[in-house]
Motif scaffolding. Structure first.
Motif, PDB file in Angstrom:
ATOM      1  N   UNK A   1       0.822  -1.215   0.000  1.00  0.00           N
ATOM      2  CA  UNK A   1       0.000   0.000   0.000  1.00  0.00           C
ATOM      3  C   UNK A   1       0.845   1.251   0.000  1.00  0.00           C
ATOM      4  N   UNK A   2       0.216   2.355   0.364  1.00  0.00           N
ATOM      5  CA  UNK A   2       0.944   3.630   0.405  1.00  0.00           C
ATOM      6  C   UNK A   2       1.845   3.662   1.640  1.00  0.00           C
ATOM      7  N   UNK A   3       2.855   4.540   1.574  1.00  0.00           N
ATOM      8  CA  UNK A   3       3.740   4.721   2.728  1.00  0.00           C
ATOM      9  C   UNK A   3       2.926   5.125   3.956  1.00  0.00           C
ATOM     10  N   UNK A   4       1.951   5.993   3.734  1.00  0.00           N
ATOM     11  CA  UNK A   4       1.130   6.483   4.847  1.00  0.00           C
ATOM     12  C   UNK A   4       0.371   5.338   5.522  1.00  0.00           C
ATOM     13  N   UNK A   5      -0.226   4.462   4.695  1.00  0.00           N
ATOM     14  CA  UNK A   5      -1.012   3.354   5.264  1.00  0.00           C
ATOM     15  C   UNK A   5      -0.115   2.356   5.995  1.00  0.00           C
ATOM     16  N   UNK A   6       1.023   2.032   5.379  1.00  0.00           N
ATOM     17  CA  UNK A   6       1.925   1.047   5.999  1.00  0.00           C
ATOM     18  C   UNK A   6       2.540   1.628   7.277  1.00  0.00           C
ATOM     19  N   UNK A   7       2.873   2.910   7.266  1.00  0.00           N
ATOM     20  CA  UNK A   7       3.381   3.549   8.493  1.00  0.00           C
ATOM     21  C   UNK A   7       2.342   3.449   9.604  1.00  0.00           C
ATOM     22  N   UNK A   8       1.087   3.641   9.238  1.00  0.00           N
ATOM     23  CA  UNK A   8      -0.006   3.556  10.194  1.00  0.00           C
ATOM     24  C   UNK A   8      -0.106   2.143  10.782  1.00  0.00           C
ATOM     25  N   UNK A   9      -0.006   1.132   9.901  1.00  0.00           N
ATOM     26  CA  UNK A   9      -0.056  -0.269  10.358  1.00  0.00           C
ATOM     27  C   UNK A   9       1.062  -0.579  11.344  1.00  0.00           C
ATOM     28  N   UNK A  10       2.210   0.089  11.120  1.00  0.00           N
ATOM     29  CA  UNK A  10       3.393  -0.210  11.919  1.00  0.00           C
ATOM     30  C   UNK A  10       3.568   0.712  13.106  1.00  0.00           C
ATOM     31  N   UNK A  11       2.625   1.641  13.272  1.00  0.00           N
ATOM     32  CA  UNK A  11       2.773   2.634  14.346  1.00  0.00           C
ATOM     33  C   UNK A  11       2.834   1.942  15.711  1.00  0.00           C
ATOM     34  N   UNK A  12       3.811   2.339  16.528  1.00  0.00           N
ATOM     35  CA  UNK A  12       3.989   1.609  17.795  1.00  0.00           C
ATOM     36  C   UNK A  12       2.868   1.889  18.797  1.00  0.00           C
ATOM     37  N   UNK A  13       2.090   2.947  18.575  1.00  0.00           N
ATOM     38  CA  UNK A  13       1.002   3.245  19.513  1.00  0.00           C
ATOM     39  C   UNK A  13      -0.363   2.713  19.067  1.00  0.00           C
ATOM     40  N   UNK A  14      -0.596   2.672  17.765  1.00  0.00           N
ATOM     41  CA  UNK A  14      -1.931   2.242  17.318  1.00  0.00           C
ATOM     42  C   UNK A  14      -1.919   1.384  16.055  1.00  0.00           C
ATOM     43  N   UNK A  15      -0.768   0.836  15.689  1.00  0.00           N
ATOM     44  CA  UNK A  15      -0.694   0.058  14.449  1.00  0.00           C
ATOM     45  C   UNK A  15      -1.019  -1.414  14.661  1.00  0.00           C
ATOM     46  N   UNK A  16      -1.943  -1.939  13.846  1.00  0.00           N
ATOM     47  CA  UNK A  16      -2.373  -3.335  14.021  1.00  0.00           C
ATOM     48  C   UNK A  16      -1.237  -4.319  13.737  1.00  0.00           C
ATOM     49  N   UNK A  17      -0.358  -4.002  12.773  1.00  0.00           N
ATOM     50  CA  UNK A  17       0.750  -4.914  12.478  1.00  0.00           C
ATOM     51  C   UNK A  17       1.673  -5.001  13.687  1.00  0.00           C
ATOM     52  N   UNK A  18       1.957  -3.841  14.262  1.00  0.00           N
ATOM     53  CA  UNK A  18       2.852  -3.778  15.419  1.00  0.00           C
ATOM     54  C   UNK A  18       2.235  -4.433  16.646  1.00  0.00           C
ATOM     55  N   UNK A  19       0.957  -4.144  16.886  1.00  0.00           N
ATOM     56  CA  UNK A  19       0.367  -4.531  18.175  1.00  0.00           C
ATOM     57  C   UNK A  19      -0.208  -5.941  18.171  1.00  0.00           C
ATOM     58  N   UNK A  20      -0.632  -6.439  17.010  1.00  0.00           N
ATOM     59  CA  UNK A  20      -1.140  -7.810  16.974  1.00  0.00           C
ATOM     60  C   UNK A  20       0.016  -8.797  16.828  1.00  0.00           C
ATOM     61  N   UNK A  21       1.172  -8.307  16.356  1.00  0.00           N
ATOM     62  CA  UNK A  21       2.400  -9.089  16.448  1.00  0.00           C
ATOM     63  C   UNK A  21       2.562 -10.245  15.473  1.00  0.00           C
ATOM     64  N   UNK A  22       1.933 -10.156  14.297  1.00  0.00           N
ATOM     65  CA  UNK A  22       2.058 -11.241  13.318  1.00  0.00           C
ATOM     66  C   UNK A  22       3.322 -11.027  12.465  1.00  0.00           C
ATOM     67  N   UNK A  23       4.487 -11.208  13.096  1.00  0.00           N
ATOM     68  CA  UNK A  23       5.762 -10.865  12.454  1.00  0.00           C
ATOM     69  C   UNK A  23       6.348 -12.042  11.684  1.00  0.00           C
ATOM     70  N   UNK A  24       6.853 -11.771  10.491  1.00  0.00           N
ATOM     71  CA  UNK A  24       7.512 -12.823   9.708  1.00  0.00           C
ATOM     72  C   UNK A  24       8.964 -12.956  10.177  1.00  0.00           C
ATOM     73  N   UNK A  25       9.400 -14.200  10.315  1.00  0.00           N
ATOM     74  CA  UNK A  25      10.784 -14.452  10.718  1.00  0.00           C
ATOM     75  C   UNK A  25      11.745 -14.150   9.565  1.00  0.00           C
ATOM     76  N   UNK A  26      12.916 -13.600   9.886  1.00  0.00           N
ATOM     77  CA  UNK A  26      13.888 -13.209   8.857  1.00  0.00           C
ATOM     78  C   UNK A  26      14.330 -14.367   7.970  1.00  0.00           C
ATOM     79  N   UNK A  27      14.485 -15.557   8.555  1.00  0.00           N
ATOM     80  CA  UNK A  27      14.928 -16.701   7.738  1.00  0.00           C
ATOM     81  C   UNK A  27      13.889 -17.033   6.676  1.00  0.00           C
ATOM     82  N   UNK A  28      12.617 -16.962   7.059  1.00  0.00           N
ATOM     83  CA  UNK A  28      11.558 -17.241   6.095  1.00  0.00           C
ATOM     84  C   UNK A  28      11.478 -16.126   5.054  1.00  0.00           C
ATOM     85  N   UNK A  29      11.649 -14.892   5.496  1.00  0.00           N
ATOM     86  CA  UNK A  29      11.605 -13.770   4.541  1.00  0.00           C
ATOM     87  C   UNK A  29      12.688 -13.976   3.480  1.00  0.00           C
TER      88      UNK A  29
END
Ligand SMILES: *Cc1c(COP(=O)(O)O)cnc(C)c1O
Length: 401
Positions: A219-247
């Motif tokens: 998506x846009x930089x704005x949307x992805x930044x929002x997802x990753x925001x440490x205070x209200x971002x769903x990507x950051x707070x729900x914690x569904x992180x991909x492992x580096x080896x798999x990436x």
């Protein structure tokens, strides 16, 4: 000018720290700082190229994100631990209690279950519509609607979404058009056609070796930044992180996606034409008989074909099961869910990947118990594969000689 997604992937160049032809894998969960101030700045998102903690981001994940963003022609992307991890973070980021989603009724079973059973717990309601009927889509939009959700080519019925038209509707009503493009990577470029957010399950064609689970939001930089925001971002707070080896392993497989998709599409088109000629009820977007054949043609990046997915309807669940078991016994493919493997995979959708959808709704949308979904493999000799499949069908009287 036609969009050429594979060129963009190929043009990216990352070297390993010792000049390796592949980038080094980031093997750390946390990163050091030379000064306390730059740690604070990084926390606040004010530093480029600094890493803090691997749930936020890692160099390996960023390489993969960059490649997927150029493939989808979006500003940036965020990878996650699964396709569902990507889908749920987008929906939860965009919707709060009282909001509404308009979604295609033929979508991945897990997405359907999330929208139907889980999101209502947070008072996020969804109207499910026939995505091929634009009037029905527009009629379902309310003043609370935030998202228009669909799959470019739907699971398992292979309905094609008119992304260009849907994006006009989304703009008119100030909605985000979110498209799951898992079934048609490279063939369809939803963001080029007007989608705001493009999602993939990397588990399927993109990785292609059925050894890893992953997802991405483009998506846009704005949307992805929002997802990753440490205070209200769903990507950051729900914690569904991909492992580096798999990436790192998914990035290596992504580099052959263009060759694989051409072979998947070639093989699927070959079989679809043969099955249809044999009198089987066959659904494949590359067939003239497919209701959205012309639409798919108008949306697609021609080179990659109509994709590797097709369905046949053999009438009953018993016949479907017998055929799948026999094909597996003869090593034509595997009775397994998922898609995008080198080997052909088949499953009866109604009793497997779409079993979250109640029987009466399955019937209404045309998902019959005898429907077999095929993910056609990379077989070098598809004519031989067809002959072996035909023998199985003749033995079980699914077709007549
Ligand atoms: C598999 C799939 C998903 C879910 O992805 P996971 O990686 O299994 O979480 C979502 N959408 C579609 C179309 C899929 O096929």
């Amino acid at each position: 000018m036609a969009f050429k997604p594979a060129n963009h992937i190929q043009d990216l160049q990352y070297f390993g720290e010792f000049g390796g032809v592949n980038p080094s894998i980031s093997d750390s969960s946390t990163y050091t700082f030379l000064s306390a101030k730059s740690m604070l700045d990084t926390f606040e998102g004010n530093t480029e190229g600094c890493y803090l903690y691997s749930r936020h981001s890692t160099p390996s994940n960023l390489y993969l994100e960059k490649a997927l963003a150029v493939m989808e022609n979006t500003e940036t992307a965020n990878v996650s631990a699964s396709g569902m991890g990507a889908i749920t973070q987008v929906l939860l980021q965009c919707c709060a209690a009282g909001d509404h989603i308009v979604s295609s009724r033929t979508i991945y079973g897990g997405t359907y279950a999330f929208l139907k059973n889980f999101a209502p717990r947070f008072r996020v309601e969804t109207s499910f519509v026939d995505i091929t009927k634009l009037e029905a889509v527009e009629a379902a939009i309310t003043k609370n609607t935030k998202i228009l959700y669909c799959e470019s080519v739907s699971n398992p019925l292979l309905e094609v979404a008119d992304i260009t038209a849907l994006s006009k509707l989304a703009k008119k009503h100030h909605l985000k058009l979110v498209v799951d493009n898992t079934f048609s990577p490279l063939s369809i470029s939803p963001a080029v056609l007007g989608a705001d957010v493009v999602i993939h399950s990397l588990t399927k064609f993109i990785n292609g070796s059925s050894d890893a689970v992953g997802g991405v939001v483009c998506g846009t930089q704005e949307f992805i930044d929002d997802l990753r925001n440490i205070n209200h971002g769903a990507a950051m707070l729900l914690g569904s992180t991909l492992d580096s080896f798999r990436a790192a392993s998914i990035l290596k497989n992504l580099r052959t996606l263009h060759i694989r998709m051409q072979q998947h599409s070639f093989n699927a088109a070959f079989l679809a034409e043969k099955f249809e000629a044999d009198g089987l009820k066959t659904v494949y977007p590359g067939l003239q008989s497919h209701p959205s054949h012309q639409l798919f043609k108008s949306l697609m990046n021609t080179k990659y074909g109509f994709g590797g997915m097709l369905t046949i309807d053999v009438g009953t669940q018993e016949k479907a099961n017998a055929l799948m078991e026999l094909m597996q016994k003869r090593n034509i493919g595997y009775l397994a869910v998922s898609l995008g493997f080198y080997k052909t995979l088949f499953s009866a959708s109604g009793s497997s990947t779409s079993s979250e959808i109640p029987d009466d709704e399955q019937e209404e949308m045309g998902l019959s118990p005898g429907l077999i979904r095929f993910s056609i493999g990379l077989d070098a000799d598809i004519e031989r594969t067809y002959k072996m499949m035909k023998t199985c069908m003749l033995e079980l009287s699914i077709i007549q000689a």
